[in-house]
Design a protein around this motif. Structure first.
Motif, PDB file in Angstrom:
ATOM      1  N   ALA A 139      63.970  50.140  75.093  1.00 36.46           N
ATOM      2  CA  ALA A 139      64.740  48.709  74.577  1.00 36.46           C
ATOM      3  C   ALA A 139      64.662  48.617  73.036  1.00 36.46           C
ATOM      4  CB  ALA A 139      64.067  47.812  74.992  1.00 36.46           C
ATOM      5  N   ALA A 140      63.671  48.829  72.354  1.00 38.30           N
ATOM      6  CA  ALA A 140      63.728  49.020  70.849  1.00 38.30           C
ATOM      7  C   ALA A 140      64.690  49.703  70.225  1.00 38.30           C
ATOM      8  CB  ALA A 140      62.424  49.132  70.185  1.00 38.30           C
ATOM      9  N   HIS A 141      64.713  50.967  70.635  1.00 36.38           N
ATOM     10  CA  HIS A 141      65.955  52.097  70.184  1.00 36.38           C
ATOM     11  C   HIS A 141      67.198  51.402  70.714  1.00 36.38           C
ATOM     12  CE1 HIS A 141      68.293  55.478  70.729  1.00 36.38           C
ATOM     13  NE2 HIS A 141      67.475  56.128  69.305  1.00 36.38           N
ATOM     14  N   ALA A 142      67.443  50.635  71.517  1.00 34.13           N
ATOM     15  CA  ALA A 142      68.542  49.952  71.834  1.00 34.13           C
ATOM     16  C   ALA A 142      68.851  48.943  70.999  1.00 34.13           C
ATOM     17  CB  ALA A 142      68.916  49.720  73.325  1.00 34.13           C
ATOM     18  N   ALA A 143      68.045  48.489  70.241  1.00 32.60           N
ATOM     19  CA  ALA A 143      68.109  47.184  69.442  1.00 32.60           C
ATOM     20  C   ALA A 143      67.896  45.763  70.367  1.00 32.60           C
ATOM     21  CB  ALA A 143      69.425  47.028  68.635  1.00 32.60           C
ATOM     22  N   ASP A 144      67.457  45.910  71.507  1.00 32.97           N
ATOM     23  CA  ASP A 144      66.974  44.983  72.457  1.00 32.97           C
ATOM     24  C   ASP A 144      65.362  44.452  72.262  1.00 32.97           C
ATOM     25  OD1 ASP A 144      66.822  42.904  74.244  1.00 32.97           O
ATOM     26  OD2 ASP A 144      67.798  44.111  76.077  1.00 32.97           O
ATOM     27  N   HIS A 145      65.283  43.807  71.107  1.00 29.85           N
ATOM     28  CA  HIS A 145      63.950  43.776  70.648  1.00 29.85           C
ATOM     29  C   HIS A 145      63.299  42.512  71.535  1.00 29.85           C
ATOM     30  CE1 HIS A 145      64.083  46.406  67.547  1.00 29.85           C
ATOM     31  NE2 HIS A 145      65.268  46.123  67.077  1.00 29.85           N
ATOM     32  N   GLU A 146      63.782  41.586  72.077  1.00 31.62           N
ATOM     33  CA  GLU A 146      63.234  40.663  72.969  1.00 31.62           C
ATOM     34  C   GLU A 146      62.800  41.522  74.156  1.00 31.62           C
ATOM     35  OE1 GLU A 146      62.417  37.548  72.677  1.00 31.62           O
ATOM     36  OE2 GLU A 146      63.660  36.840  71.162  1.00 31.62           O
ATOM     37  N   ARG A 147      63.573  42.185  74.791  1.00 37.77           N
ATOM     38  CA  ARG A 147      63.114  42.889  75.924  1.00 37.77           C
ATOM     39  C   ARG A 147      61.844  43.946  75.440  1.00 37.77           C
ATOM     40  NH1 ARG A 147      66.528  48.180  78.410  1.00 37.77           N
ATOM     41  NH2 ARG A 147      64.760  48.713  80.115  1.00 37.77           N
ATOM     42  N   ALA A 148      62.243  44.406  74.274  1.00 38.49           N
ATOM     43  CA  ALA A 148      61.131  45.391  73.954  1.00 38.49           C
ATOM     44  C   ALA A 148      59.776  44.657  73.690  1.00 38.49           C
ATOM     45  CB  ALA A 148      61.411  46.062  72.711  1.00 38.49           C
ATOM     46  N   CYS A 149      59.845  43.453  73.170  1.00 38.14           N
ATOM     47  CA  CYS A 149      58.667  42.699  72.944  1.00 38.14           C
ATOM     48  C   CYS A 149      57.935  42.465  74.378  1.00 38.14           C
ATOM     49  CB  CYS A 149      58.824  41.370  72.055  1.00 38.14           C
ATOM     50  SG  CYS A 149      59.157  41.478  70.258  1.00 38.14           S
TER      51      CYS A 149
ATOM     52  N   ARG B 168      48.585  51.802  69.845  1.00 38.05           N
ATOM     53  CA  ARG B 168      50.028  52.399  69.470  1.00 38.05           C
ATOM     54  C   ARG B 168      51.022  51.293  70.114  1.00 38.05           C
ATOM     55  NH1 ARG B 168      51.245  58.534  70.655  1.00 38.05           N
ATOM     56  NH2 ARG B 168      50.785  57.859  73.045  1.00 38.05           N
ATOM     57  N   ALA B 169      50.837  50.757  71.166  1.00 36.95           N
ATOM     58  CA  ALA B 169      51.686  49.634  71.577  1.00 36.95           C
ATOM     59  C   ALA B 169      51.611  48.466  70.767  1.00 36.95           C
ATOM     60  CB  ALA B 169      51.177  49.164  73.158  1.00 36.95           C
ATOM     61  N   ARG B 170      50.474  48.174  70.238  1.00 32.71           N
ATOM     62  CA  ARG B 170      50.435  47.037  69.153  1.00 32.71           C
ATOM     63  C   ARG B 170      51.420  47.510  67.970  1.00 32.71           C
ATOM     64  NH1 ARG B 170      46.863  42.900  69.929  1.00 32.71           N
ATOM     65  NH2 ARG B 170      45.115  43.540  71.196  1.00 32.71           N
ATOM     66  N   LEU B 171      51.273  48.515  67.307  1.00 27.98           N
ATOM     67  CA  LEU B 171      52.162  48.961  66.399  1.00 27.98           C
ATOM     68  C   LEU B 171      53.470  49.007  66.892  1.00 27.98           C
ATOM     69  CD1 LEU B 171      51.515  49.924  63.431  1.00 27.98           C
ATOM     70  CD2 LEU B 171      51.470  52.266  64.345  1.00 27.98           C
ATOM     71  N   GLU B 172      54.198  49.470  67.922  1.00 24.83           N
ATOM     72  CA  GLU B 172      55.504  49.333  68.167  1.00 24.83           C
ATOM     73  C   GLU B 172      55.961  48.035  68.688  1.00 24.83           C
ATOM     74  OE1 GLU B 172      57.345  52.021  67.988  1.00 24.83           O
ATOM     75  OE2 GLU B 172      55.374  53.076  67.739  1.00 24.83           O
ATOM     76  N   LEU B 173      54.832  47.042  69.285  1.00 22.88           N
ATOM     77  CA  LEU B 173      55.458  45.622  69.239  1.00 22.88           C
ATOM     78  C   LEU B 173      55.352  45.084  67.777  1.00 22.88           C
ATOM     79  CD1 LEU B 173      55.601  42.915  70.816  1.00 22.88           C
ATOM     80  CD2 LEU B 173      53.246  42.927  70.735  1.00 22.88           C
ATOM     81  N   ALA B 174      54.769  45.545  66.821  1.00 19.73           N
ATOM     82  CA  ALA B 174      54.914  44.791  65.417  1.00 19.73           C
ATOM     83  C   ALA B 174      56.354  45.165  64.932  1.00 19.73           C
ATOM     84  CB  ALA B 174      53.883  45.197  64.686  1.00 19.73           C
TER      85      ALA B 174
END
Length: 552
Positions: free
Chosen positions: A404-414, A435-441
């Protein structure tokens, strides 16, 4: 009084068999050797081979059993010859890592049993076939077929040890194919039978326990594994089953690795290496690959590469090489290595495929192939839906967040990454949670939630420092610097500030470790980091600094 008459070969043989049943391996060996000194027999040779197996004497095991096989064949005792042939098949894997030779012995055993009325040897042959299918062929479906045949034979003949060991293999095969809810209860049931005294064959008990721990490790069901490991440890010490203990230490090291107890994991792996490498090359390679995994997580890539050169023949070395390639930014090489691994694993083997799919997804994203990553994500979600353990559900949510983050859908990613953090927390996965915390940030920063993002990075950074994950620590620090986060006091993490506080009070490393409930090794690492960051020569100088800053 006339001199006492020497024991006959038959009495020595009986003594050896009694010693085997009680786990007195050296005593059994001496008795069988005494019997053979009086007269050669297939029974004494078979007994000597069993005693030598328990004593990890591979050469004597193979020589004695091969000679026993010849004598049974000469006497046309086909079932007994088949039994020894099946044992020799296992020996050539266990001691020599020679699967081709092992398969030849299994074929010989099956041919010898053709046309005979149903006997125990038919069931034990199916057990060996099931074990080989699961561990050598990575084919849990085939393993389940053989295990079910063995289980049915055990029940028909009233052989509890055969029935229970076959059930354990059924459980392992089901777990390996992703059917954890079906497989784990069978393994628990067998473990209860093994530990309660219902099972009496020490070898069957040992392997049943090994199958349980292996299933837990494959499904990442670490709470269950931790509960059973203590009982297996007690069994191994009581029966002097040193090899099983060393093999279980490899599995236990995986639990420690997952829970972030890396120093303890290394201790277990180094011990297993010392005990297994001289006589059990295959299991020794497993320990080498696990140690390489630890080094990769620590960011010690060169050491990991050197270890993997020693274990180039081990299937999992492909995944570790892929992980190293990805760490170095070579997504293309990582994809090729993971796909090579997946070609060796049957489609039904979900638990072996899942770690590879997780790595493949990251590699596809690293080379900018979002569509391919979406396809891999679908496979991960389908497999995790079957396995259902918290750790694997966390991995699936983590994968969804990355895509989701790669697709710029950051709400879904969060949302996905927050779920992953919660699931990893419940399963005790310290490294994965960080690592999940870092990607969430990263997604929170994009959404303008800077305060929340910095808190996540801070928490991840503290975890990486505590673990000794240097590469990930640098990634976290780079993200803070990139987002212009205000510098923390002297560049120290919150845990380092806690350690500095205790240093100022004059506490030793062991006392600080006790206060913070971590290992002395972890405290030693923190002290070294503090001295480096503050550019101070000694812990006394650090204590003085802390006093000046009002941290005492």
């Amino acid at each position: 009084m006339p001199p006492r008459a020497p024991l006959t070969a038959e009495r020595h043989l009986r003594q050896g068999l009694v010693a085997l049943r009680s786990g007195a391996w050296q005593e059994a060996r001496r008795a069988f050797e005494a019997a053979l000194a009086s007269a050669e027999s297939a029974e004494a040779l078979e007994g000597l081979g069993t005693a030598a197996w328990w004593l990890d004497d591979g050469d004597t095991t193979l020589q004695a059993r091969e000679r026993a096989f010849q004598l049974y064949r000469r006497r046309a005792e086909h079932a007994a010859a088949a039994r020894v042939a099946a044992e020799l098949a296992e020996d050539h894997v266990y001691f020599r890592s020679e699967p081709a030779v092992a398969r030849g012995w299994l074929k010989r055993a099956r041919r010898l049993l053709e046309g005979l009325p149903l006997v125990a040897e038919h069931g034990w042959l199916e057990v060996f076939e099931a074990d080989f299918a699961i561990f050598l062929d990575n084919d849990p479906a085939l393993g389940l077929q053989h295990a079910t045949l063995a289980h049915d034979i055990g029940r028909r003949l009233g052989l509890v040890d055969l029935e229970m060991l076959a059930m354990a293999l059924q459980g392992l095969a089901l777990v390996s194919s992703g059917k954890v809810a079906e497989g784990m209860p069978r393994l628990d049931e067998v473990a209860v039978a093994a530990m309660s005294g219902e099972m009496t064959d020490l070898l069957a008990i040992g392997f049943a326990c090994c199958y349980l721990i292996t299933a837990c490790e494959r499904a990442r069901d670490f709470d269950r594994a931790e509960q059973w490991c203590k009982r297996v440890d007690t069994f191994c010490k009581r029966t002097q089953f040193g090899t099983l203990f060393s093999i279980c230490r490899i599995q236990y090291a995986s639990i420690l690795l997952w829970r972030g107890e890396w120093h303890e994991a290394e201790t277990e792996l180094q011990s297993a290496l010392r005990n297994l490498t001289p006589t059990h090359r295959g299991h020794g390679l497993e320990a080498v690959v696990r140690l390489a995994e630890l080094r990769r997580r620590q960011g010690r890539g060169k050491e990991a590469v050197a270890l993997l050169k020693q274990a180039a023949d081990h299937p999992r070395s492909l995944l570790e090489r892929a992980g190293l390639a990805l760490d170095s930014g070579d997504g293309e090489a990582a994809v090729q290595l993971v796909q090579r691994f997946l070609r060796k694993v049957v489609v039904d083997n979900n638990v072996d495929r899942l770690p590879a799919l997780e790595l493949l997804l990251r590699a596809e994203l690293a080379r900018g192939n979002g569509n391919a990553a979406e396809r891999v994500l679908a496979d991960i979600q389908a497999a995790a839906a079957q396995v259902t353990t918290q750790a694997l559900r966390g991995a699936a949510r983590m994968a969804e967040g990355l895509v989701a983050a790669h697709a710029a859908d950051h709400e879904r990613a969060c949302h996905a990454l927050e779920d992953a953090i919660d699931l990893y927390k419940r399963s005790g996965a310290e490294f994965e949670k960080a690592r999940a915390r870092l990607e969430l940030a990263r997604s929170q920063f994009v959404l303008g939630r800077d305060l929340e993002a910095r808190a996540e990075v801070e928490a991840a950074l503290d975890a990486f420092v505590r673990l000794g994950a240097e590469r990930e620590r640098r990634r976290a620090e780079d993200l803070l610097q990139e987002k212009h986060s205000p510098p923390r006091q002297s560049g120290l993490t919150s845990r380092e500030r806690e350690v500095l506080h205790f240093l100022a009070q004059g506490l030793s490393n062991p006392k600080i470790a006790k206060e913070l409930r971590v290992s002395e090794f972890t405290i030693k690492r923190h002290v070294a980091n503090i001295l480096t960051k503050l550019n101070l020569p000694t812990r006394a100088a650090a204590a003085a600094y802390a006093a000046r800053q009002g941290l005492a």
